[in-house]
Design a protein around this motif. Structure first.
Motif, PDB file in Angstrom:
ATOM      1  N   MET A  33      26.545 -23.352 -14.472  1.00 10.21           N
ATOM      2  CA  MET A  33      25.692 -23.628 -13.714  1.00 10.21           C
ATOM      3  C   MET A  33      25.118 -22.508 -12.516  1.00 10.21           C
ATOM      4  N   THR A  34      26.119 -21.990 -12.261  1.00 14.18           N
ATOM      5  CA  THR A  34      25.862 -20.900 -10.967  1.00 14.18           C
ATOM      6  C   THR A  34      25.203 -19.792 -11.756  1.00 14.18           C
ATOM      7  N   GLN A  82      23.324 -19.813 -13.967  1.00 12.63           N
ATOM      8  CA  GLN A  82      21.867 -20.321 -14.314  1.00 12.63           C
ATOM      9  C   GLN A  82      21.128 -20.239 -12.915  1.00 12.63           C
ATOM     10  N   VAL A  83      21.809 -20.690 -11.909  1.00  5.59           N
ATOM     11  CA  VAL A  83      21.014 -20.618 -10.470  1.00  5.59           C
ATOM     12  C   VAL A  83      20.716 -19.233 -10.116  1.00  5.59           C
ATOM     13  N   LYS A 107      15.556 -24.035 -10.078  1.00  5.01           N
ATOM     14  CA  LYS A 107      16.853 -23.341  -9.677  1.00  5.01           C
ATOM     15  C   LYS A 107      16.725 -22.160  -8.738  1.00  5.01           C
ATOM     16  N   ALA A 108      15.656 -21.586  -8.816  1.00  4.38           N
ATOM     17  CA  ALA A 108      15.634 -20.248  -7.838  1.00  4.38           C
ATOM     18  C   ALA A 108      15.568 -20.827  -6.380  1.00  4.38           C
ATOM     19  N   GLY A 143      18.044 -22.586  -5.298  1.00  2.00           N
ATOM     20  CA  GLY A 143      19.359 -22.965  -5.376  1.00  2.00           C
ATOM     21  C   GLY A 143      19.812 -24.535  -5.674  1.00  2.00           C
ATOM     22  N   VAL A 144      18.590 -25.110  -6.366  1.00  2.00           N
ATOM     23  CA  VAL A 144      18.718 -26.723  -6.739  1.00  2.00           C
ATOM     24  C   VAL A 144      19.680 -26.597  -8.039  1.00  2.00           C
ATOM     25  N   ARG A 145      20.505 -27.457  -7.889  1.00  2.00           N
ATOM     26  CA  ARG A 145      21.495 -27.814  -9.086  1.00  2.00           C
ATOM     27  C   ARG A 145      21.340 -29.229  -9.608  1.00  2.00           C
TER      28      ARG A 145
END
Lengths: 368, 660
Positions: free
Chosen positions: A339-340, A342-343, B306-307, B309-311
């Motif tokens: 997940m990290t 992908q961010v 996500k750019a 910082g959204v999870r």
């Protein structure tokens, strides 16, 4: 003190912004992170309120003695629990903790671990909490391989509600809710976890400090979800549930110690062993009746979970032939790390420009 | 502008039209252009006919042309009900105008029916004389029989009361694509684009945006893109050359506040509002969600960002969705969970845990028809009392609601502000109509959005000391003004503490079963939520004359229909005050006083009177409830009639006070 590799990302992976600022500020005012701990550093001022003689005391002591060897600061450890006797655990640990609601600890811990990869997150749960009301969260946490260590205290009874049968109770169990004996077939938690393709599964006994510590250490070292089933005696509602394995007279006969790379030989004088059966599974044999080469050498790192599953099926609900130790420990990418990633990938490809995001798509200008 | 001034919100186009202007079309055909001030179009077809896409494209073109608009998508819960049946009918209605509009229109002026089922399901709502465009190719004996037409309505004279224009849409689409190389079935699927082309001609819509959209959408299937574009152009050209349509219509752009605009749906606006709240607070946004209609689009939208910082975490169930969000909040993220009514029911216990642990959490409920599975794709406001009280114990939490699709953005930012400032779960009640409906939205300046960094303020130092003077952290020591508790996140050295669902001792947060402490903490949690009223605006009353005797109060998506009804009332010479609540818990501090000023208070709701119940209980005001649960928004005309009755029963009706 030597510390072990916990698979935590190197350097500060604390999310930037207010979270990292708060962490940095607190560390600065303390000088530096304190990672050399003693067992007493992990105790709290809260009176431990389990019944005298409960197996939970032994586990608490073992965990408090063992955790300092990880070299993790207290503030970087979080213990999340559900509901049940075992779930009072966080109150007695001088770490961050949440005593949540029945069955949901793996879900809550997943959100925490996925958003804070810099923390060491532990779940403490029981057989009712994790296998009945929370069964769904347990299997999904295991398949996702989030970086969580799940300690499942299995006493095969509902203790906090005063003695109903649990999803691990043996068939025919007479309890307050089953005066004529329980009807449902129990879960084998290790089989269940392996069925969910858990990357780490182990089992230990509350009273076996050395064995328990050994499994906990391997679980802590594992990157991903680790499930450790701990047989725990409830001396009030299910006393002696594990005596067959604990009793020096019978224990050696019915427990199969799992040591990676070692042949599966057990019992008094190594009289029993594990060999392959004709159907791709495993069976118990008398050591002197089989060729030495036929005895299975334990390999916890096999990618295919069938072998570990077959091991878990050697035992029956009356606990005869119970393997103890680490069944499976395989490497797979962890959910939180992916997940990290992908961010990070998204961030590298596109600046976080809020104005541009809001003005995305087809727009038009209205002038004054 | 040559049409009428903005008076009613949904009149027939004839009211606002001017004399046709004759123009010459290619081929020497004489065509005229009629100017209108507003139009309501409804597109109806089978679920597989692409009516939602057609509607969305027409909306985009209309928005970028500069008209004001509101939309009402209306589709079945089944992805594909059996073709050509009544349950499979999907429709999309929009109202667009040269002035600001508040609703998608009570009834269409134009109905496009792509098959007999669409005609049957929608005809009753098309007023007499309305324009009816029909795909005549679909009116086969078999299709007619499927929906119980004994005779063909195109031939039996039953459509004489409308301006009926049968057009062989399917055949003409196939003709246009004869050389495309596509098979018949594939080519037929472009008939929605042919229809869009025809409508684009009829209403002078720009076409470039749709062509760009089709090129983008079918980037990897250029032959499909080409076919759709060809069908779209063929439809446009057909309108220009056919004798079937002698008139086209012009609706001038609406005056709007200067600025940059985009078209936005409620779910999209809500998602962007959450991203903005994350950025403006500096906290990473964490969404835990389980797919559910009509909320899933928020999950889809947030997963793209996500750019920032959204999870986003698609959980195994609703409970895990909120559990993970709360876990993330414990770690210092802005935790959010999005769902609809059935999901809120499942999340109730975790919401209670958030109340007890006093952690920030935003819970978005995109309401749909209930109870149980109810009407998944239809709108309703029936979760208000669930939001207020649907938990065990005394578990108060703030409840807020957006009033329009674009307002979902501001509501999301406000939900985050309250959650972070007061360390509390916040319920944001959107609904299916807001979620899927769209309107032009003035893009806010990112830097002018509320600064939420002050709301965060993580604890980094002990805030108390033990009896022997050792510094210690007291997680339940409160800010005297907001009553928010101290918030220390894991990783903060020296502030280790444990929280949970058991009752907390004041200040220390240790487990406490002390009777006096429980009483105190229960009242304190309530006082904290009540105290939020100090941070919100006083009641906003819209009463142009300032001396209305009747007030209409609403919340959420009824803002548009109530506002449109109030305009009608005022245009009839009567006076009415409109009060619309953003904050339902707590209410604005002066709401009780405000309501007490009026002779009558009417509360229209898409439920059986839930806000009315709260207002009556809280303020002892004799609120008159007006309710409807049809899965559809109110019609402005109906509401106006209810308001008129209330006004005329308290005061003499004005001379010529006829509702338009």
């Amino acid at each position: 003190m030597t510390t072990i590799d916990l698979g935590m990302p190197a350097g500060s992976s604390t999310p930037p912004g207010p979270i990292a600022d708060a962490v940095t500020a607190s560390v600065q005012s303390h000088g530096e992170k304190r990672t050399e701990l003693k067992a007493k550093d992990l105790k709290t001022d809260q009176e431990v309120r389990w019944c005298p003689g409960c197996g939970d005391y032994v586990i608490l002591n073992a965990v408090q003695s063992f955790l300092p060897s990880l070299g993790i600061a207290r503030e970087d450890m979080v213990i999340v629990s559900g509901i049940g006797c075992s779930s009072r655990f966080p109150y007695y640990m001088n770490t961050y903790g949440m005593h949540s609601i029945h069955g949901r600890a793996p879900a809550i811990a997943t959100g925490l671990a996925a958003s804070r990869p810099d923390l060491s997150v532990w779940v403490v749960t029981g057989d009712g909490d994790s296998l009945s009301i929370g069964g769904n969260h347990l299997i999904h946490a295991l398949r996702r391989n989030v970086n969580l260590k799940i300690l499942l205290f299995n006493n095969r009874i509902y203790g906090l509600t005063k003695g109903q049968y649990s999803p691990t109770s043996e068939v025919g169990k007479v309890t307050k809710s089953t005066p004529m004996g329980s009807l449902d077939h129990p879960f084998n938690p290790v089989s269940l976890a392996l069925g969910a393709d858990a990357t780490f599964v182990g089992r230990a006994m509350d009273s076996d400090r050395k064995g328990l510590t050994d499994v906990l250490r391997q679980a802590a070292e594992h990157q991903g979800t680790a499930l450790v089933e701990i047989y725990q005696n409830c001396n009030i509602f299910n006393d002696g549930a594990f005596d067959l394995l604990k009793d020096p007279a019978t224990g050696a006969q019915w427990s199969i110690p799992l040591v990676h790379g070692k042949p599966l030989v057990f019992g008094p004088d190594g009289a029993s062993c594990v060999v392959r059966d004709d159907f791709g599974g495993l069976r118990i044999a008398e050591t002197n009746q089989v060729a030495a080469d036929d005895i299975v050498v334990h390999d916890a790192t096999r990618q295919d979970p069938s072998y570990a599953f077959a091991l878990s099926r050697l035992s029956s609900q009356d606990l005869r032939y119970t393997p103890m130790g680490v069944f499976r420990a395989v490497q797979k990418p962890t959910y939180d790390a992916m997940m990290t990633e992908q961010v990070d990938t998204a961030r590298a490809g596109q600046p976080a420009d809020l104005g541009a995001l809001l003005a995305g798509g087809d727009t038009w200008e209205v002038s004054a | 502008m040559t049409g009428s001034t903005p008076t009613t919100d949904a009149a027939s186009p004839a009211d606002g039209s001017t004399a046709p202007v004759a123009t010459s079309a290619p081929g020497g055909l004489v065509k005229s252009v009629v100017e209108l001030d507003r139009v309501v179009i409804r597109l109806a077809g089978d679920s597989g006919d692409g009516m939602q896409l057609t509607g969305n494209r027409f909306t985009s073109e209309t928005a970028s042309f500069g008209n004001d608009l509101k939309t009402l998508p209306n589709f079945p819960a089944e992805i594909r009900a059996p073709t050509g049946t009544l349950p499979g009918v999907s429709s999309f209605q929009l109202q667009f105008a040269d002035h600001d509009v508040m609703t998608p229109g009570d009834a269409p002026d134009v109905l496009v029916a792509m098959n007999p089922a669409a005609l049957k399901a929608n005809l009753a709502e098309l007023p007499g004389g309305g324009l009816l465009i029909i795909d005549s190719d679909e009116f086969t004996p078999r299709n007619l029989a499927k929906v119980g037409y004994a005779t063909n309505p195109l031939e039996d004279g039953s459509l004489e009361g409308w301006q009926t224009v049968p057009v062989p849409l399917t055949a003409m689409t196939l003709d246009a694509l004869a050389d495309s190389g596509l098979g018949k079935k594939e080519a037929e699927r472009s008939k929605n684009m042919f229809t869009l082309g025809l409508l684009s001609w009829m209403y002078h819509r720009p076409t470039e945006g749709t062509i760009r959209f089709l090129e983008r959408q079918f980037r990897r299937k250029p032959e499909i893109a080409a076919a759709n574009i060809a069908a779209f152009r063929a439809g446009y050209n057909y309108g220009e050359t056919t004798e079937a349509f002698a008139v086209s219509y012009e609706i001038k752009p609406a005056p709007m506040a200067p600025g940059r605009y985009r078209n936005i749906s409620g779910n999209q606006a809500l998602a962007l509002g959450l991203v903005a709240a994350g950025q403006r607070s500096g906290l990473p946004l964490f969404l835990g969600a389980y797919p559910i209609t009509p909320a899933s689009d928020i999950l889809h939208e947030l997963s793209k960002h996500k750019a920032f910082g959204v999870r986003t975490f698609q959980a195994e169930d609703e409970i895990a969705g909120i559990g993970a969000a709360l876990g993330a909040s414990f770690g210092g993220a802005l935790g959010v969970t999005t769902t609809s009514g059935p999901g809120v029911a499942l999340k109730a216990e975790t919401i209670g845990l958030a109340v007890m642990t006093e952690l920030p959490l935003v819970i978005v409920d995109v309401q749909r028809g209930g109870p149980s599975t109810g009407l998944p794709t239809k709108t309703e406001q029936s979760d208000l009392l669930q939001a207020m009280f649907g938990r065990n114990g005394e578990a108060p939490l703030p409840v807020i609601a957006p009033r329009s699709p674009g307002d979902c953005f501001d509501a999301a930012v406000e939900a985050a502000r309250i959650a972070l400032t007061y360390r509390t779960p916040v319920m944001l009640l959107s609904d299916g109509y807001l979620a899927n409906g769209a309107e032009p939205w003035q893009i806010p300046d990112a830097d002018s959005l509320p600064d939420l960094t002050q709301a965060v303020a993580f604890a980094t130092e002990p805030n108390g000391e033990t009896a022997d003077g050792t510094p210690e952290f007291l997680p339940y020591l409160r800010d005297p003004e907001t009553l928010a508790r101290a918030w220390a996140i894991p990783g903060t050295a020296g502030l280790q503490h444990r929280i949970g669902g058991l009752e907390k001792a004041d200040r220390t947060g240790n487990i406490s079963y002390d009777p006096a402490n429980h009483d105190f903490m229960t009242r304190t949690r309530q006082a904290k939520v009540d105290g939020i009223a100090a941070s919100i605006p006083l009641t906003d009353v819209e009463d142009p004359d300032g001396d209305a005797r009747v007030a209409v109060i609403g919340w959420g998506s009824t803002y548009g229909p109530i506002g449109a009804a109030c305009r009608r009332i005022r245009n009839s010479g009567r006076k009415v005050a409109q009060i619309h609540l953003r904050h339902i818990n707590p209410f604005p501090a002066d709401l009780g006083e405000v309501l007490a000023r009026y002779d009558r208070v009417i509360c229209p709701e898409m439920n059986l009177g839930q806000l009315a119940l709260l207002l009556r209980a809280k303020f002892l005001v004799d609120v008159q409830s007006h309710t409807q649960v049809r899965g559809l928004p109110f019609r402005a005309a109906e509401l106006a009639a209810v308001i008129q009755d209330a006004i005329d029963s308290t005061t003499a009706a004005p001379a010529n006070g006829v509702l338009q």
